[in-house]
Design an enzyme around this catalytic site. Sequence first.
Site: not given
Length: 254
Positions: A119, A207
């Site tokens: 992530y 993101e």
Amino acid sequence: MNIHEYQAKALLRQYGAPVSDGRVVLKAEDAKTAAGEMDGPLWVVKAQIHAGGRGKGHFKEADAGEKGGVRLAKSVEEAAEETKKMLGRTLVTHQTGPAGKQVNRVYIEDGSGIERELYLALLVDRQTSRISFVCSTEGGMDIEEVAAHTPEKILSFSVDPATGYQPYHGRRVAYSLGLEGKQVKECVGLMALLYKAFVERDMEMLEINPLIVTDEGSLKVLDAKVGFDGNAMYRQPDILALRDETEEDPKELQ
Ligand code: ADP
Ligand code: MG
């Protein structure tokens, strides 16, 4: 203001980010040609809606099939089949609310062999106005879940705007993600270009979930979500044009 995954990836590709080859498809009859432009052996058909959690989502209509909004296909024909099932149907994810969102376009992408899912996000820290990097080894999962249950697995730090991005920032990301060898250098370069894109394009949020280590050991941006500072959009007419590109999707616009 948000853009679709395929638009975000095209933008990041301009900056040199490693993204997969893909084709956006609006009409089922175009799917075969689009998928045929990629070699396989794996294709991924991805619903383009302004919401995350597509993989774990479900369609309201039974004829869309049981699977979610990210489907693997092992042939051009299968990719075309999945495209046909998804287009025009309503995808419900934990981010769409119960009404779901109509899928008016899909992105057919070259399938990647995945070794690890990580992530990564860049955000504007509202309190300090600084850009922060947020990283976690727990990619492919909802970051809110990770934050709630294993917050120690999330590392974040901000960049001093006086110095801007420096290679040690990238090394810090690399070590926190457990990257090794040539991946560290790759990560330093990737973070530099993401930071550059973020600043130049007036992003508020970028993101990448997941950022992957491929089975060949390199980094790849497998999903990308970008939010822009709406007040700065007069400086980004081409980004505004991206929004116009999807304006024929009435149920999709937010
Ligand atoms: P979402 O976050 O909306 O569910 P993603 O793009 O993150 O959508 O896709 C969900 C999952 O599907 C990823 O975590 C990854 O495991 C898999 N996936 C997505 N794109 C590809 C691809 N091009 N090749 C292989 N697997 C993929
Ligand atoms: Mg994702």
